[in-house]
Design a protein around this motif. Structure first.
Motif, PDB file in Angstrom:
ATOM      1  N   LEU A  96      42.688  40.876  24.919  1.00 52.49           N
ATOM      2  CA  LEU A  96      42.482  40.926  26.367  1.00 52.49           C
ATOM      3  C   LEU A  96      42.906  39.594  26.960  1.00 52.49           C
ATOM      4  O   LEU A  96      42.527  38.535  26.462  1.00 52.49           O
ATOM      5  CB  LEU A  96      41.004  41.182  26.691  1.00 52.49           C
ATOM      6  N   PHE A  97      43.701  39.663  28.017  1.00 48.86           N
ATOM      7  CA  PHE A  97      44.071  38.484  28.782  1.00 48.86           C
ATOM      8  C   PHE A  97      43.733  38.737  30.243  1.00 48.86           C
ATOM      9  O   PHE A  97      44.162  39.734  30.819  1.00 48.86           O
ATOM     10  CB  PHE A  97      45.567  38.163  28.635  1.00 48.86           C
ATOM     11  N   GLN A  98      42.937  37.833  30.814  1.00 46.72           N
ATOM     12  CA  GLN A  98      42.546  37.929  32.218  1.00 46.72           C
ATOM     13  C   GLN A  98      42.893  36.622  32.908  1.00 46.72           C
ATOM     14  O   GLN A  98      42.738  35.553  32.305  1.00 46.72           O
ATOM     15  CB  GLN A  98      41.037  38.098  32.375  1.00 46.72           C
ATOM     16  N   GLU A  99      43.299  36.705  34.164  1.00 43.94           N
ATOM     17  CA  GLU A  99      43.470  35.525  34.996  1.00 43.94           C
ATOM     18  C   GLU A  99      42.719  35.776  36.294  1.00 43.94           C
ATOM     19  O   GLU A  99      42.880  36.837  36.917  1.00 43.94           O
ATOM     20  CB  GLU A  99      44.942  35.261  35.310  1.00 43.94           C
ATOM     21  N   TRP A 100      41.912  34.793  36.691  1.00 44.25           N
ATOM     22  CA  TRP A 100      41.112  34.882  37.909  1.00 44.25           C
ATOM     23  C   TRP A 100      41.410  33.685  38.800  1.00 44.25           C
ATOM     24  O   TRP A 100      41.641  32.579  38.299  1.00 44.25           O
ATOM     25  CB  TRP A 100      39.618  34.938  37.562  1.00 44.25           C
ATOM     26  N   SER A 101      41.365  33.891  40.092  1.00 49.31           N
ATOM     27  CA  SER A 101      41.691  32.823  41.034  1.00 49.31           C
ATOM     28  C   SER A 101      40.650  31.710  41.043  1.00 49.31           C
ATOM     29  O   SER A 101      40.968  30.569  41.382  1.00 49.31           O
ATOM     30  CB  SER A 101      41.856  33.390  42.444  1.00 49.31           C
ATOM     31  N   SER A 102      39.413  32.021  40.647  1.00 49.32           N
ATOM     32  CA  SER A 102      38.344  31.025  40.691  1.00 49.32           C
ATOM     33  C   SER A 102      37.196  31.430  39.773  1.00 49.32           C
ATOM     34  O   SER A 102      37.100  32.591  39.348  1.00 49.32           O
ATOM     35  CB  SER A 102      37.810  30.890  42.117  1.00 49.32           C
ATOM     36  N   VAL A 103      36.312  30.483  39.520  1.00 54.41           N
ATOM     37  CA  VAL A 103      35.100  30.761  38.754  1.00 54.41           C
ATOM     38  C   VAL A 103      34.259  31.791  39.500  1.00 54.41           C
ATOM     39  O   VAL A 103      33.684  32.699  38.888  1.00 54.41           O
ATOM     40  CB  VAL A 103      34.302  29.462  38.510  1.00 54.41           C
ATOM     41  N   GLU A 104      34.212  31.673  40.818  1.00 48.24           N
ATOM     42  CA  GLU A 104      33.416  32.607  41.628  1.00 48.24           C
ATOM     43  C   GLU A 104      33.925  34.044  41.486  1.00 48.24           C
ATOM     44  O   GLU A 104      33.133  34.981  41.396  1.00 48.24           O
ATOM     45  CB  GLU A 104      33.430  32.181  43.104  1.00 48.24           C
ATOM     46  N   ALA A 105      35.243  34.217  41.449  1.00 55.46           N
ATOM     47  CA  ALA A 105      35.808  35.558  41.278  1.00 55.46           C
ATOM     48  C   ALA A 105      35.435  36.129  39.912  1.00 55.46           C
ATOM     49  O   ALA A 105      35.089  37.306  39.787  1.00 55.46           O
ATOM     50  CB  ALA A 105      37.322  35.523  41.450  1.00 55.46           C
ATOM     51  N   LEU A 106      35.490  35.292  38.876  1.00 53.62           N
ATOM     52  CA  LEU A 106      35.110  35.735  37.537  1.00 53.62           C
ATOM     53  C   LEU A 106      33.633  36.094  37.484  1.00 53.62           C
ATOM     54  O   LEU A 106      33.258  37.122  36.910  1.00 53.62           O
ATOM     55  CB  LEU A 106      35.430  34.644  36.503  1.00 53.62           C
ATOM     56  N   GLU A 107      32.794  35.275  38.088  1.00 52.37           N
ATOM     57  CA  GLU A 107      31.353  35.555  38.106  1.00 52.37           C
ATOM     58  C   GLU A 107      31.073  36.876  38.835  1.00 52.37           C
ATOM     59  O   GLU A 107      30.236  37.661  38.407  1.00 52.37           O
ATOM     60  CB  GLU A 107      30.607  34.402  38.775  1.00 52.37           C
ATOM     61  N   SER A 108      31.770  37.114  39.920  1.00 51.59           N
ATOM     62  CA  SER A 108      31.612  38.364  40.659  1.00 51.59           C
ATOM     63  C   SER A 108      32.019  39.561  39.792  1.00 51.59           C
ATOM     64  O   SER A 108      31.372  40.605  39.805  1.00 51.59           O
ATOM     65  CB  SER A 108      32.453  38.308  41.940  1.00 51.59           C
ATOM     66  N   HIS A 109      33.092  39.393  39.025  1.00 52.67           N
ATOM     67  CA  HIS A 109      33.566  40.441  38.107  1.00 52.67           C
ATOM     68  C   HIS A 109      32.473  40.808  37.100  1.00 52.67           C
ATOM     69  O   HIS A 109      32.261  41.987  36.814  1.00 52.67           O
ATOM     70  CB  HIS A 109      34.811  39.937  37.377  1.00 52.67           C
ATOM     71  N   ARG A 110      31.774  39.815  36.603  1.00 51.34           N
ATOM     72  CA  ARG A 110      30.727  40.066  35.607  1.00 51.34           C
ATOM     73  C   ARG A 110      29.564  40.870  36.161  1.00 51.34           C
ATOM     74  O   ARG A 110      28.788  41.447  35.397  1.00 51.34           O
ATOM     75  CB  ARG A 110      30.217  38.734  35.059  1.00 51.34           C
ATOM     76  N   GLU A 111      29.429  40.922  37.471  1.00 54.00           N
ATOM     77  CA  GLU A 111      28.322  41.642  38.110  1.00 54.00           C
ATOM     78  C   GLU A 111      28.682  43.063  38.535  1.00 54.00           C
ATOM     79  O   GLU A 111      27.852  43.775  39.089  1.00 54.00           O
ATOM     80  CB  GLU A 111      27.839  40.854  39.333  1.00 54.00           C
ATOM     81  N   THR A 112      29.916  43.497  38.278  1.00 60.71           N
ATOM     82  CA  THR A 112      30.337  44.829  38.717  1.00 60.71           C
ATOM     83  C   THR A 112      29.756  45.920  37.821  1.00 60.71           C
ATOM     84  O   THR A 112      29.442  45.678  36.649  1.00 60.71           O
ATOM     85  CB  THR A 112      31.876  44.954  38.714  1.00 60.71           C
ATOM     86  N   ASP A 113      29.647  47.104  38.373  1.00 57.27           N
ATOM     87  CA  ASP A 113      29.157  48.248  37.596  1.00 57.27           C
ATOM     88  C   ASP A 113      30.091  48.570  36.434  1.00 57.27           C
ATOM     89  O   ASP A 113      29.623  48.894  35.335  1.00 57.27           O
ATOM     90  CB  ASP A 113      29.006  49.482  38.497  1.00 57.27           C
ATOM     91  N   HIS A 114      31.414  48.503  36.658  1.00 56.77           N
ATOM     92  CA  HIS A 114      32.332  48.842  35.569  1.00 56.77           C
ATOM     93  C   HIS A 114      32.251  47.829  34.426  1.00 56.77           C
ATOM     94  O   HIS A 114      32.390  48.198  33.269  1.00 56.77           O
ATOM     95  CB  HIS A 114      33.775  49.044  36.056  1.00 56.77           C
ATOM     96  N   MET A 115      31.961  46.574  34.730  1.00 53.59           N
ATOM     97  CA  MET A 115      31.799  45.575  33.668  1.00 53.59           C
ATOM     98  C   MET A 115      30.515  45.844  32.879  1.00 53.59           C
ATOM     99  O   MET A 115      30.526  45.822  31.643  1.00 53.59           O
ATOM    100  CB  MET A 115      31.788  44.162  34.257  1.00 53.59           C
ATOM    101  N   ARG A 116      29.433  46.095  33.581  1.00 55.61           N
ATOM    102  CA  ARG A 116      28.165  46.406  32.892  1.00 55.61           C
ATOM    103  C   ARG A 116      28.314  47.645  32.009  1.00 55.61           C
ATOM    104  O   ARG A 116      27.831  47.678  30.880  1.00 55.61           O
ATOM    105  CB  ARG A 116      27.060  46.616  33.913  1.00 55.61           C
ATOM    106  N   ASN A 117      28.979  48.670  32.536  1.00 54.40           N
ATOM    107  CA  ASN A 117      29.197  49.901  31.790  1.00 54.40           C
ATOM    108  C   ASN A 117      30.044  49.632  30.533  1.00 54.40           C
ATOM    109  O   ASN A 117      29.719  50.092  29.433  1.00 54.40           O
ATOM    110  CB  ASN A 117      29.866  50.939  32.695  1.00 54.40           C
ATOM    111  N   PHE A 118      31.112  48.875  30.709  1.00 54.79           N
ATOM    112  CA  PHE A 118      31.992  48.544  29.590  1.00 54.79           C
ATOM    113  C   PHE A 118      31.229  47.766  28.512  1.00 54.79           C
ATOM    114  O   PHE A 118      31.318  48.087  27.324  1.00 54.79           O
ATOM    115  CB  PHE A 118      33.185  47.737  30.103  1.00 54.79           C
ATOM    116  N   LEU A 119      30.479  46.749  28.913  1.00 56.02           N
ATOM    117  CA  LEU A 119      29.712  45.956  27.954  1.00 56.02           C
ATOM    118  C   LEU A 119      28.671  46.799  27.225  1.00 56.02           C
ATOM    119  O   LEU A 119      28.412  46.584  26.041  1.00 56.02           O
ATOM    120  CB  LEU A 119      29.043  44.769  28.652  1.00 56.02           C
ATOM    121  N   GLY A 120      28.104  47.774  27.923  1.00 56.52           N
ATOM    122  CA  GLY A 120      27.130  48.660  27.304  1.00 56.52           C
ATOM    123  C   GLY A 120      27.732  49.568  26.243  1.00 56.52           C
ATOM    124  O   GLY A 120      27.050  49.984  25.303  1.00 56.52           O
ATOM    125  N   GLN A 121      29.032  49.869  26.384  1.00 53.57           N
ATOM    126  CA  GLN A 121      29.719  50.741  25.431  1.00 53.57           C
ATOM    127  C   GLN A 121      30.278  49.996  24.215  1.00 53.57           C
ATOM    128  O   GLN A 121      30.582  50.605  23.193  1.00 53.57           O
ATOM    129  CB  GLN A 121      30.872  51.466  26.137  1.00 53.57           C
TER     130      GLN A 121
END
Length: 102
Positions: free
Chosen positions: A52-77
């Motif tokens: 996996l390779f990800q690029e984010w414009s800022s730390v804040e954008a990455l932190e926001s990504h970690r709080e999304t429903d799709h991220m939580r769902n993915f981590l749960g799987q």
């Protein structure tokens, strides 16, 4: 810019299902504000290792990504589809102008 590199050893018997989940994750993540790139790749020497390779414009954008429903769902799987430990690395990229005098 923040760069995340991860490697996911996946169970061979679940490979097609895992790839579909990762495609969905990438599609949802690319729609997020601050996401520059979000790509999964199959290892050439090991088809059961997904990179996996990800690029984010800022730390804040990455932190926001970690709080999304799709991220939580993915981590749960993840526990059910992995065949080993996930390894991630995080890099912060700064331009040479960050330390210049004004």
């Amino acid at each position: 810019m923040i760069i995340i590199h991860g490697s996911f050893p996946i169970k061979s018997e679940d490979r097609e299902e895992v790839i579909k989940k990762m495609q969905d994750m990438a599609r949802f993540s690319r729609r997020e504000s601050g996401c520059i790139t979000y790509e999964f790749y199959i290892g050439l020497s090991n088809p059961n290792l997904v990179l996996l390779f990800q690029e984010w414009s800022s730390v804040e954008a990455l932190e926001s990504h970690r709080e999304t429903d799709h991220m939580r769902n993915f981590l749960g799987q993840l526990p059910a589809i992995l065949d080993g430990e996930v390894v991630t690395r995080r890099y912060e990229v700064r331009s040479g102008d960050d330390n210049s005098e004004t």
